[in-house]
Design an enzyme around this catalytic site. Structure first.
Site, mmCIF file in Angstrom:
data_model
loop_
_atom_site.group_PDB
_atom_site.id
_atom_site.type_symbol
_atom_site.label_atom_id
_atom_site.label_comp_id
_atom_site.label_asym_id
_atom_site.label_seq_id
_atom_site.Cartn_x
_atom_site.Cartn_y
_atom_site.Cartn_z
ATOM 1 N N ASN A 10 0.871 -1.184 0.000
ATOM 2 C CA ASN A 10 0.000 0.000 0.000
ATOM 3 C C ASN A 10 0.905 1.230 0.000
ATOM 4 O O ASN A 10 1.478 1.580 1.028
ATOM 5 C CB ASN A 10 -0.889 -0.039 1.253
ATOM 6 C CG ASN A 10 -1.724 1.219 1.411
ATOM 7 O OD1 ASN A 10 -1.826 2.026 0.483
ATOM 8 N ND2 ASN A 10 -2.319 1.394 2.578
ATOM 9 N N LYS A 49 0.088 4.277 -0.394
ATOM 10 C CA LYS A 49 -0.550 5.499 0.128
ATOM 11 C C LYS A 49 -0.295 6.654 -0.846
ATOM 12 O O LYS A 49 -0.325 6.451 -2.042
ATOM 13 C CB LYS A 49 -0.057 5.765 1.549
ATOM 14 C CG LYS A 49 -0.191 4.502 2.426
ATOM 15 C CD LYS A 49 -0.003 4.734 3.882
ATOM 16 C CE LYS A 49 -0.249 3.419 4.619
ATOM 17 N NZ LYS A 49 -0.133 3.556 6.060
ATOM 18 N N HIS A 82 -9.591 1.266 4.706
ATOM 19 C CA HIS A 82 -8.324 1.466 5.412
ATOM 20 C C HIS A 82 -8.549 2.463 6.558
ATOM 21 O O HIS A 82 -9.347 3.396 6.428
ATOM 22 C CB HIS A 82 -7.262 1.989 4.439
ATOM 23 C CG HIS A 82 -5.897 2.005 5.054
ATOM 24 N ND1 HIS A 82 -5.478 3.027 5.882
ATOM 25 C CD2 HIS A 82 -4.876 1.119 4.992
ATOM 26 C CE1 HIS A 82 -4.245 2.752 6.296
ATOM 27 N NE2 HIS A 82 -3.854 1.608 5.776
ATOM 28 N N GLU A 98 -6.917 4.905 7.554
ATOM 29 C CA GLU A 98 -6.716 6.328 7.198
ATOM 30 C C GLU A 98 -7.938 6.881 6.486
ATOM 31 O O GLU A 98 -8.267 8.064 6.628
ATOM 32 C CB GLU A 98 -5.438 6.468 6.351
ATOM 33 C CG GLU A 98 -4.188 6.301 7.218
ATOM 34 C CD GLU A 98 -2.990 5.704 6.509
ATOM 35 O OE1 GLU A 98 -2.957 5.714 5.263
ATOM 36 O OE2 GLU A 98 -2.086 5.208 7.212
ATOM 37 N N GLU A 137 -5.624 -4.601 10.729
ATOM 38 C CA GLU A 137 -4.660 -3.526 10.862
ATOM 39 C C GLU A 137 -4.927 -2.728 12.136
ATOM 40 O O GLU A 137 -5.717 -1.774 12.121
ATOM 41 C CB GLU A 137 -4.745 -2.592 9.664
ATOM 42 C CG GLU A 137 -4.419 -3.268 8.348
ATOM 43 C CD GLU A 137 -3.700 -2.311 7.417
ATOM 44 O OE1 GLU A 137 -2.629 -2.676 6.919
ATOM 45 O OE2 GLU A 137 -4.190 -1.187 7.225
ATOM 46 N N GLY A 145 2.271 2.659 10.743
ATOM 47 C CA GLY A 145 3.207 3.761 10.557
ATOM 48 C C GLY A 145 3.874 4.218 11.843
ATOM 49 O O GLY A 145 4.508 5.269 11.884
ATOM 50 N N SER A 196 3.248 -1.779 10.502
ATOM 51 C CA SER A 196 4.697 -1.817 10.763
ATOM 52 C C SER A 196 5.328 -3.186 10.511
ATOM 53 O O SER A 196 6.221 -3.604 11.253
ATOM 54 C CB SER A 196 5.010 -1.318 12.170
ATOM 55 O OG SER A 196 4.599 0.037 12.315
ATOM 56 N N GLY A 218 2.795 -0.964 4.350
ATOM 57 C CA GLY A 218 2.858 0.451 4.000
ATOM 58 C C GLY A 218 4.301 0.877 3.829
ATOM 59 O O GLY A 218 4.926 0.651 2.795
HETATM 60 P P1 PGA Z 1 2.696 0.533 7.722
HETATM 61 O O1 PGA Z 1 1.234 0.697 7.063
HETATM 62 O O2 PGA Z 1 3.267 -0.748 7.186
HETATM 63 O O3 PGA Z 1 3.463 1.737 7.271
HETATM 64 O O4 PGA Z 1 2.495 0.494 9.199
HETATM 65 C C1 PGA Z 1 0.392 -0.392 6.896
HETATM 66 C C2 PGA Z 1 -0.908 0.060 6.263
HETATM 67 O O5 PGA Z 1 -1.374 1.158 6.568
HETATM 68 O O6 PGA Z 1 -1.492 -0.644 5.429
#
Ligand code: PGA
Length: 252
Positions: free
Chosen positions: A10, A12, A96, A98, A168, A174, A213, A234
């Site tokens: 992803n 983003k 997601h 976000e 998630e 993140g 993460s 991500g």
């Molecule tokens: P991250 O994001 O690996 O940067 O924690 C995962 C995601 O939001 O799908």
């Protein structure tokens, strides 16, 4: 039943079309043989076409990061499932955290988007996860169940067979703070349990990814948990070597 692992990147709001194309050219030789894991890339909308061109003839899947539930119409700024399918997407990420946090996504809009994805031949990658406050208040289970019931409660078992879920935990996205394999495993088992009650036999075919993460050094431990069928990546998917290392961990 053994489910083939899936690792999805992803990106983003990162990478222009030319940056994305350059990245995929660098990534492809690092991925090795396909077959033991499915790989999916989710670039931002403007880069989809450039990435699709490079992926054509490979086994790697292409995904949108969101879609609107109507197929066309006067909806300024929206992108439909029909459009994603036309540029070569086979998948779309829905719900997601976000999107939920910053753009008003609700369980109800997730359900409408899931329907639009299937209608357009796209496999939805539906995200669910609790915030830190919800976890600390002991509300992890009811949060996940609410998201599953609200987003997938009216899905048919037949459609559910190809569904992909992503657990998630919002506190791990993140932040560099990964869920331990035990914490993730518990949530995945809970989700599998809900899927079995809702879709019976089809539940065994549904892949549940872990996201939050995931890095090359923790991927293997996470992917070794029986109900964790791969990852939604991500930050670590933005570098070719770290993403390739995570894909390798899923194949191992
Ligand atoms: P991250 O994001 O690996 O940067 O924690 C995962 C995601 O939001 O799908």
């Amino acid at each position: 039943m053994s489910r083939r692992p899936l690792v999805a990147a992803n990106w983003k709001m990162y990478k222009t079309p030319s940056e994305a194309a350059e990245f995929v050219r660098e990534l492809l030789p690092l991925l090795g043989e396909s077959g033991r894991a499915d790989v999916v890339l989710a670039p931002p909308f403007p880069a989809l076409e450039a990435v699709a061109r490079i992926l054509s003839g490979t086994q790697i899947g292409l995904s949108g990061q969101d879609l609107y539930w109507e197929d066309e119409g006067a909806f300024t700024g929206q992108v439909s499932g029909r459009m994603l399918a036309a540029v070569g997407c086979g998948y779309v990420i829905i719900g997601h955290s976000e999107r939920r946090q910053f753009f008003g996504e609700t369980d109800e809009t997730v359900a409408r988007k899931v329907d639009a994805a299937y209608r357009n031949g796209l496999t939805p990658i539906v995200c669910a996860g609790e915030t830190l406050e919800q976890r600390e208040a002991g509300e992890t289970e009811c949060t996940l169940l609410r998201q599953l019931n609200g987003g997938l409660g009216s899905l048919s078992a037949d459609r559910a067979r190809t569904l992909v879920l992503a657990y998630e935990p919002v506190w791990a996205i993140g932040t560099g703070r990964t869920a331990t394999p035990e914490i993730a495993g518990e949530a995945h088992a809970l989700i599998r349990n809900w899927l079995s009650r809702r879709f019976e036999g089809a539940a065994e075919e549904i892949r549940i990814l872990y996201g939050g993460s995931v890095k090359p050094d923790n991927a293997r431990a996470l992917f070794s948990i029986p109900d964790i069928d791969g990852g939604l990546i991500g930050g670590a998917s933005l570098k070719a070597d770290s993403f390739a290392a995570i894909v390798a961990a899923a194949k191992a």
